[in-house]
Design a protein around this motif. Structure first.
Motif, PDB file in Angstrom:
ATOM      1  N   MET A  65      -8.198  15.400   4.164  1.00  0.00           N
ATOM      2  CA  MET A  65      -7.314  14.233   4.096  1.00  0.00           C
ATOM      3  C   MET A  65      -6.653  13.974   5.429  1.00  0.00           C
ATOM      4  SD  MET A  65      -7.226  12.415   1.562  1.00  0.00           S
ATOM      5  CE  MET A  65      -6.586  10.793   1.399  1.00  0.00           C
ATOM      6  N   ASN A  66      -6.562  14.988   6.266  1.00  0.00           N
ATOM      7  CA  ASN A  66      -5.927  14.774   7.566  1.00  0.00           C
ATOM      8  C   ASN A  66      -6.927  14.175   8.542  1.00  0.00           C
ATOM      9  OD1 ASN A  66      -3.326  15.581   7.022  1.00  0.00           O
ATOM     10  ND2 ASN A  66      -3.923  17.736   7.140  1.00  0.00           N
ATOM     11  N   ILE A  67      -6.745  12.922   8.819  1.00  0.00           N
ATOM     12  CA  ILE A  67      -7.686  12.247   9.705  1.00  0.00           C
ATOM     13  C   ILE A  67      -6.985  11.952  11.016  1.00  0.00           C
ATOM     14  CG2 ILE A  67      -9.121  10.203   9.990  1.00  0.00           C
ATOM     15  CD1 ILE A  67      -8.932  10.109   6.819  1.00  0.00           C
ATOM     16  N   ASP A  68      -7.674  12.263  12.093  1.00  0.00           N
ATOM     17  CA  ASP A  68      -7.090  11.997  13.408  1.00  0.00           C
ATOM     18  C   ASP A  68      -7.495  10.589  13.840  1.00  0.00           C
ATOM     19  OD1 ASP A  68      -6.045  11.999  15.855  1.00  0.00           O
ATOM     20  OD2 ASP A  68      -7.397  13.510  16.706  1.00  0.00           O
ATOM     21  N   TYR A  69      -6.595   9.637  13.669  1.00  0.00           N
ATOM     22  CA  TYR A  69      -6.943   8.245  13.964  1.00  0.00           C
ATOM     23  C   TYR A  69      -6.985   7.968  15.458  1.00  0.00           C
ATOM     24  CZ  TYR A  69      -6.560   6.986   9.071  1.00  0.00           C
ATOM     25  OH  TYR A  69      -6.762   6.879   7.745  1.00  0.00           O
ATOM     26  N   LEU A 128     -16.976   5.861   4.013  1.00  0.00           N
ATOM     27  CA  LEU A 128     -15.611   5.643   3.536  1.00  0.00           C
ATOM     28  C   LEU A 128     -14.743   5.090   4.666  1.00  0.00           C
ATOM     29  CD1 LEU A 128     -14.115   6.013   0.922  1.00  0.00           C
ATOM     30  CD2 LEU A 128     -13.408   8.269   1.678  1.00  0.00           C
ATOM     31  N   ASN A 129     -15.061   5.487   5.907  1.00  0.00           N
ATOM     32  CA  ASN A 129     -14.295   4.972   7.052  1.00  0.00           C
ATOM     33  C   ASN A 129     -14.448   3.462   7.169  1.00  0.00           C
ATOM     34  OD1 ASN A 129     -13.551   7.539   7.700  1.00  0.00           O
ATOM     35  ND2 ASN A 129     -15.254   7.849   9.123  1.00  0.00           N
ATOM     36  N   HIS A 130     -15.667   2.956   6.887  1.00  0.00           N
ATOM     37  CA  HIS A 130     -15.862   1.511   6.915  1.00  0.00           C
ATOM     38  C   HIS A 130     -14.968   0.837   5.887  1.00  0.00           C
ATOM     39  CE1 HIS A 130     -19.823   2.517   8.797  1.00  0.00           C
ATOM     40  NE2 HIS A 130     -19.510   1.460   9.502  1.00  0.00           N
ATOM     41  N   LEU A 131     -14.984   1.393   4.672  1.00  0.00           N
ATOM     42  CA  LEU A 131     -14.188   0.774   3.601  1.00  0.00           C
ATOM     43  C   LEU A 131     -12.708   0.815   3.978  1.00  0.00           C
ATOM     44  CD1 LEU A 131     -15.987   2.195   0.457  1.00  0.00           C
ATOM     45  CD2 LEU A 131     -16.326   0.018   1.592  1.00  0.00           C
ATOM     46  N   GLU A 132     -12.300   1.919   4.582  1.00  0.00           N
ATOM     47  CA  GLU A 132     -10.887   2.036   4.934  1.00  0.00           C
ATOM     48  C   GLU A 132     -10.505   0.973   5.967  1.00  0.00           C
ATOM     49  OE1 GLU A 132      -9.812   5.747   6.610  1.00  0.00           O
ATOM     50  OE2 GLU A 132      -7.697   5.224   6.701  1.00  0.00           O
ATOM     51  N   ARG A 133     -11.399   0.787   6.940  1.00  0.00           N
ATOM     52  CA  ARG A 133     -11.088  -0.209   7.968  1.00  0.00           C
ATOM     53  C   ARG A 133     -11.039  -1.604   7.382  1.00  0.00           C
ATOM     54  NH1 ARG A 133     -14.463   3.315  11.844  1.00  0.00           N
ATOM     55  NH2 ARG A 133     -12.977   3.688  13.504  1.00  0.00           N
ATOM     56  N   MET A 134     -11.979  -1.883   6.467  1.00  0.00           N
ATOM     57  CA  MET A 134     -11.946  -3.199   5.827  1.00  0.00           C
ATOM     58  C   MET A 134     -10.665  -3.365   5.032  1.00  0.00           C
ATOM     59  SD  MET A 134     -15.894  -3.368   4.774  1.00  0.00           S
ATOM     60  CE  MET A 134     -15.763  -4.751   3.712  1.00  0.00           C
ATOM     61  N   GLN A 171      -0.441  -4.523  -0.874  1.00  0.00           N
ATOM     62  CA  GLN A 171       0.522  -3.647  -0.191  1.00  0.00           C
ATOM     63  C   GLN A 171       0.273  -2.179  -0.528  1.00  0.00           C
ATOM     64  OE1 GLN A 171       2.413  -4.917   2.154  1.00  0.00           O
ATOM     65  NE2 GLN A 171       1.618  -6.935   1.599  1.00  0.00           N
ATOM     66  N   LEU A 172      -0.464  -1.916  -1.625  1.00  0.00           N
ATOM     67  CA  LEU A 172      -0.806  -0.536  -1.976  1.00  0.00           C
ATOM     68  C   LEU A 172      -1.646   0.126  -0.887  1.00  0.00           C
ATOM     69  CD1 LEU A 172      -1.772  -0.997  -5.723  1.00  0.00           C
ATOM     70  CD2 LEU A 172       0.287   0.065  -4.821  1.00  0.00           C
ATOM     71  N   ILE A 173      -2.323  -0.709  -0.072  1.00  0.00           N
ATOM     72  CA  ILE A 173      -3.223  -0.157   0.939  1.00  0.00           C
ATOM     73  C   ILE A 173      -2.452   0.599   2.014  1.00  0.00           C
ATOM     74  CG2 ILE A 173      -5.053  -0.800   2.588  1.00  0.00           C
ATOM     75  CD1 ILE A 173      -5.659  -3.156   0.834  1.00  0.00           C
ATOM     76  N   TRP A 174      -1.140   0.416   2.074  1.00  0.00           N
ATOM     77  CA  TRP A 174      -0.357   1.207   3.021  1.00  0.00           C
ATOM     78  C   TRP A 174      -0.563   2.702   2.775  1.00  0.00           C
ATOM     79  CZ3 TRP A 174       1.600  -0.746   7.239  1.00  0.00           C
ATOM     80  CH2 TRP A 174       2.019  -2.077   7.277  1.00  0.00           C
ATOM     81  N   PHE A 175      -0.835   3.066   1.535  1.00  0.00           N
ATOM     82  CA  PHE A 175      -0.956   4.493   1.213  1.00  0.00           C
ATOM     83  C   PHE A 175      -2.364   4.981   1.512  1.00  0.00           C
ATOM     84  CE2 PHE A 175       2.234   2.657  -1.592  1.00  0.00           C
ATOM     85  CZ  PHE A 175       3.323   3.414  -1.206  1.00  0.00           C
ATOM     86  N   LYS A 176      -2.451   6.056   2.283  1.00  0.00           N
ATOM     87  CA  LYS A 176      -3.758   6.552   2.720  1.00  0.00           C
ATOM     88  C   LYS A 176      -4.597   6.995   1.535  1.00  0.00           C
ATOM     89  CE  LYS A 176      -4.127   9.431   6.406  1.00  0.00           C
ATOM     90  NZ  LYS A 176      -4.037  10.799   6.903  1.00  0.00           N
ATOM     91  N   LYS A 177      -3.935   7.600   0.551  1.00  0.00           N
ATOM     92  CA  LYS A 177      -4.655   8.095  -0.618  1.00  0.00           C
ATOM     93  C   LYS A 177      -5.374   6.946  -1.318  1.00  0.00           C
ATOM     94  CE  LYS A 177      -3.572  12.096  -3.329  1.00  0.00           C
ATOM     95  NZ  LYS A 177      -2.499  12.990  -3.677  1.00  0.00           N
ATOM     96  N   ILE A 178      -4.704   5.798  -1.363  1.00  0.00           N
ATOM     97  CA  ILE A 178      -5.280   4.654  -2.071  1.00  0.00           C
ATOM     98  C   ILE A 178      -6.397   4.033  -1.261  1.00  0.00           C
ATOM     99  CG2 ILE A 178      -4.731   2.260  -2.663  1.00  0.00           C
ATOM    100  CD1 ILE A 178      -2.189   3.328  -3.919  1.00  0.00           C
ATOM    101  N   ARG A 179      -6.197   3.921   0.055  1.00  0.00           N
ATOM    102  CA  ARG A 179      -7.229   3.228   0.807  1.00  0.00           C
ATOM    103  C   ARG A 179      -8.440   4.113   1.058  1.00  0.00           C
ATOM    104  NH1 ARG A 179      -3.264   3.496   5.235  1.00  0.00           N
ATOM    105  NH2 ARG A 179      -4.039   5.025   6.707  1.00  0.00           N
ATOM    106  N   ARG A 180      -8.379   5.375   0.727  1.00  0.00           N
ATOM    107  CA  ARG A 180      -9.574   6.222   0.812  1.00  0.00           C
ATOM    108  C   ARG A 180     -10.139   6.544  -0.563  1.00  0.00           C
ATOM    109  NH1 ARG A 180     -10.790   7.677   5.981  1.00  0.00           N
ATOM    110  NH2 ARG A 180     -12.357   9.141   5.291  1.00  0.00           N
ATOM    111  N   LEU A 193      -9.997   0.936  -4.350  1.00  0.00           N
ATOM    112  CA  LEU A 193     -10.325  -0.169  -3.445  1.00  0.00           C
ATOM    113  C   LEU A 193     -11.143  -1.226  -4.172  1.00  0.00           C
ATOM    114  CD1 LEU A 193     -11.251   1.401  -0.017  1.00  0.00           C
ATOM    115  CD2 LEU A 193      -9.252   0.076  -0.629  1.00  0.00           C
ATOM    116  N   PHE A 194     -12.045  -0.767  -5.022  1.00  0.00           N
ATOM    117  CA  PHE A 194     -12.872  -1.710  -5.773  1.00  0.00           C
ATOM    118  C   PHE A 194     -11.992  -2.599  -6.655  1.00  0.00           C
ATOM    119  CE2 PHE A 194     -15.761  -2.780  -9.305  1.00  0.00           C
ATOM    120  CZ  PHE A 194     -16.756  -3.392  -8.571  1.00  0.00           C
TER     121      PHE A 194
END
Lengths: 458, 391
Positions: free
Chosen positions: A1-5, A291-297, A355-364, A369-370
């Motif tokens: 879960m720890n991603i180095d952006y 998943l990184n693509h989906l997160e960026r979108m 606004q839920l996308i602010w949370f990393k857990k949700i956007r990954r 996301l669907f």
């Protein structure tokens, strides 16, 4: 879960070799369709047939079959038009703007998004033509020297729309096809099927992967991206002029162009996300559409969704600040009037849920996301419904106020538009490489030389 | 040259991008000019290694983009301000601000079409399906994951064995000799082609027939045109005589219309008085109508000289004492009812025009038998205008 952006995330996962890329991307083309595919295709083509029948009723009996009536002269037809044109914006944004911004993660999704652009614009193009009631007279929109010695009215935003949408379609199609040529050449060189070989040879135009071609090709791709970037912003701007240039309360505002463009990108990314989540699952492309693509979108959706929310608030502020009673009433009626349910749909789906996308857990989380992307699609349809139907039903004269009630044919045409879009998407996914083989290869680790042709790094 | 006259080029494959960059550099340094590098994707730095400059395709975009912009801007101005000047929405005839969106769209459209089509058709000379490199093992490997160099036999310093050795020394594998494709000959009169022509001809004829005879006459929702009612001149089963159009009951008179009291009578009891004043405008109309309806038989000056050259009995002169003596009402009666060979003109000449003709006939009669005072009046007119009207 720890991603180095701070570091660029891997664009393709699992360290595939160049040859594996071909295998993964062309697999849907070489294998016979599965049962799931046939089920999906039958659902979408049923929807398409429902739409075709509704359209036939519309053309045979006239648009009296729809619920449109004065003062609500535009209803489902233009709502659908703006909705689908908006969907189309993501494709060009991904392929052009993200290209210019050197966002290399676009490679995994660009082809599919461009294809969706073309299908969405095709679907959208139906609506302004049929809503005139006599589509066979639509040829007069084109300025050609005709027997009546008439020219179209170049001052009208509706005519600007004709030019904007047709230019957008042509440029998107060329952009898409240009990207497909080298991929068709790869398919041509690898297939053993004689019929397929003929078809691929025809579409690849005899491409031979020559570097003397690549250098012009890359330049042209850049020029096309440069041309398409202002184009994609202009299209929804001009669509918004259809409303903003008129005098209806709720339409006559200068915020419309940026507001519409932000909404279009938001809805377009939502639709790309919806479809890609299905595609990567069905065709086992999780390594390329990561998943990184989906997160960026999702992040783009968060940005544009917030811009849309800001526009909603700003509209209310300007209505109050303008001191125009009709304008103030129109916005008040959105909250408490007879169409308030549509407004609540719109606010919750477009302003609150993203606004839920602010949370990393949700956007990954792919599932969440669907769901968010589906909500965004629904919300954006209702946004256009609110703008068009709500504003028209409450214009300056209270004596002419009237509610709009859609008919079955209205819903049939709406269903048919989804049917057409998804049928085309499904056929596309099974007949053409849905991810650019060439671009994916070029961003693989170790695909680019470490020594250089002569001088410095470019 | 080598022993193989059909040799087009020699190709070699390399494994990694680094190797191909080096190979390209070496080939260039060795002085070869007609060589190419084929890679599955654009390899960065290859243009420099091959000694290729910047692509000039941007100038195509620039030229056609500007050409499209200028054309459409002037075209819109021409249609709205010159060809069909028409004010819309209170805007000026040349509202250039409103032309900006379309000018922009057409700039992008022309620029992008010219760039892509120009690149493919002019820069690349595509489609080029019978290039010798196609269908070689070389291109099949290159399109997956190998990188290749190809040196053409056309190169001035090409020698087959030397080139082979050279490529091997660079680390090239799977050296392949690519030959010119054999010339394919297509006989024109082969059965397949004739069948193709027949099918195309049949489809074209059928399509043309359907388009011209059926499609062109499809009228969508035409119930506004075809209503369940009888139109003028149409048939009906409702009336015994089959005419949908009915004639009015005998003796019906149109509203505010006074019928001519002496219809069908040769000699009116009390001839009508002329209700008109011989103004210049009325006389002009009388002259026009006289020349249209009366002059064919009575002559242009009513002298009884027919313009029909004996094809119809000439009408009498209108300058006889008898006709000069007729009252206006009597002449009106003759025009309306007809006399001897002359038919009735009641349906062709409206009432006021009949009176205008009579006024004009009086002018003609006066011109044939002028009073001395008329000469005096003409002389005074001539003095004013300085011309001699009577020769």
């Amino acid at each position: 879960m720890n991603i180095d952006y701070t570091k660029e995330l891997a664009l393709v996962e699992g360290n595939p070799r160049l040859a594996d890329i071909d295998e993964i991307i062309t697999r849907p083309l070489t294998q016979p369709p599965t049962r799931k595919y046939y089920i999906a295709l039958s659902i979408s083509s049923t929807a398409l047939l429902i739409g075709a029948y509704s359209l036939w009723l519309t053309l045979y009996y006239g648009i009296g079959m729809w619920g449109n009536n004065i003062p609500v002269g535009w209803a489902f037809d233009i709502t659908n038009f703006v909705f689908w044109i908006g969907i189309g914006h993501a494709g060009t944004l991904i392929s052009a703007i993200l290209f210019l911004l050197r966002q290399r993660w676009r490679t995994g999704i660009a082809r599919f998004a461009e294809g969706m652009t073309i299908f969405a614009v095709m679907t959208a193009g139906i609506f302004p033509v049929i809503h005139t009631g006599r589509p066979w007279l639509a040829g007069y929109l084109i300025p050609y020297p005709n027997q009546h010695l008439l020219w179209p009215n170049f001052v009208s935003p509706l005519l600007w729309d004709v030019f904007a949408v047709s230019t957008y379609f042509t440029v998107s199609l060329m952009f898409w096809y240009m990207g497909l040529i080298p991929d068709f050449a790869i398919l041509r060189d690898q297939t053993v099927n004689k019929i397929k070989k003929t078809i691929y040879s025809f579409f690849s135009l005899g491409w031979r992967h020559s570097n003397r071609h690549w250098r012009h090709y890359e330049k042209t791709y850049m020029i096309m991206a440069g041309l398409a970037t202002p184009l994609v912003l202009s299209v929804h701007t001009i669509v918004s002029f259809d409303f903003a240039v008129s005098l209806i309360p709720g339409w006559h505002t200068t915020i419309f162009p940026p507001y519409f463009v932000a909404g279009a990108i938001y809805s377009g990314f939502a639709m790309v996300m919806t479809v890609l989540i299905l595609v990567r699952k069905v065709f086992d492309m999780e390594n390329i559409i990561t998943l990184n693509h989906l997160e960026r979108m999702a992040k783009v959706m968060l940005l544009t969704g917030s811009l849309v929310a800001y526009s909603y608030l700003m509209e209310f502020f300007i209505a109050w600040y303008s001191q125009i009673p009709a304008e103030q009433y129109d916005f008040w009626a959105r909250v408490v009037g007879p169409y308030r349910w549509a407004w609540y749909f719109m606010i919750s789906c477009n302003a609150l849920i993203p606004q839920l996308i602010w949370f990393k857990k949700i956007r990954r989380s792919v599932t969440v996301l669907f769901i968010i992307s589906i909500c965004a699609n629904i919300g954006m349809w209702f946004e256009r419904f609110v703008i068009i139907v709500q504003s028209l039903s409450r214009d300056y004269l209270p004596s002419s106020w009237h509610m709009f009630t859609p008919t079955l044919v209205d819903f049939g045409v709406l269903t048919g538009s989804f049917g057409l879009f998804f049928t085309l998407v499904l056929l596309f996914a099974k007949t053409m490489p849905v991810i650019s083989i060439v671009e994916t290869k070029s961003v693989l680790e170790g695909a680019q030389p470490t020594v250089h042709g002569g001088s410095d790094h470019e | 040259m080598s022993e193989n006259k059909n040799l087009n080029s020699v190709a070699a494959l390399f494994d990694t991008p680094n190797k191909i960059i080096n190979a390209a550099k070496k080939v260039k340094e060795a002085g070869y000019t007609k060589f190419d590098v084929n890679t599955p994707y654009p390899v960065h730095g290859m243009d420099k290694a091959m000694g290729l400059g910047q692509s000039k395709i941007g100038y195509v975009t620039l030229f056609f983009g500007f050409a499209g912009a200028i054309f459409i801007f002037l075209f819109m101005g021409w249609t709205m301000a010159i060809n069909y000047p028409y004010i819309v929405g209170g805007k000026p005839l040349f509202p250039f601000q409103a032309f900006i969106p379309i000018t922009f769209e057409v700039t992008v459209l022309c620029g992008s079409i010219a760039t892509v089509v120009g690149m493919l058709a002019v820069f690349f000379n595509l489609p080029f399906l019978n290039h010798p490199i196609h269908d070689s093992n070389y291109i099949k490997e290159v399109s997956i994951d190998k990188f290749g160099v190809v040196i053409e036999a056309q190169d001035p310093i090409f020698e087959r064995d030397k080139v082979t050795e050279f490529l091997k020394s660079l680390g090239g594998e799977k050296i392949e000799y690519i030959n010119e494709p054999e010339k394919e000959e297509f006989k024109i009169l082969q059965p397949k082609f004739i069948l193709f022509l027949v099918v195309v001809a049949a489809l074209t004829s059928f399509g043309t027939f359907i388009t011209l005879n059926k499609l062109m006459y499809v009228v969508p929702f035409n119930w506004m045109d075809n209503q369940r009612k009888s139109n003028p001149q149409s048939e009906t089963n409702f009336f015994y005589d089959g005419y949908a159009m009915r004639t009015p009951v005998v003796g019906t008179v149109a509203k505010e219309f006074m019928p001519y009291p002496y219809q069908g009578q040769a000699q009116p009891e009390v001839p009508l008085a002329n209700p008109t004043l011989p103004t210049e405008q009325l006389l002009k109309m009388g002259q026009e109508k006289f020349l249209t309806f009366c002059s064919p038989c009575h002559g242009n000056y009513a002298q009884g000289v027919s313009r029909l050259k004996g094809q119809f009995p000439p009408g009498p002169t209108l300058h006889s004492a008898k006709i000069i003596g007729y009252s206006d009402g009597m002449i009106y009666n003759i025009i309306t009812n007809g006399q001897n060979a002359m038919p009735s003109y009641a349906y062709q000449i409206p009432r006021e025009q009949r009176w205008a003709i009579i006024d004009y006939i009086r002018v003609l009669q006066r011109a044939q038998n002028p009073n001395p005072s008329d000469f005096q009046a003409i002389k005074e007119l001539n003095k004013e205008s300085g011309k001699n009207a009577v020769n």
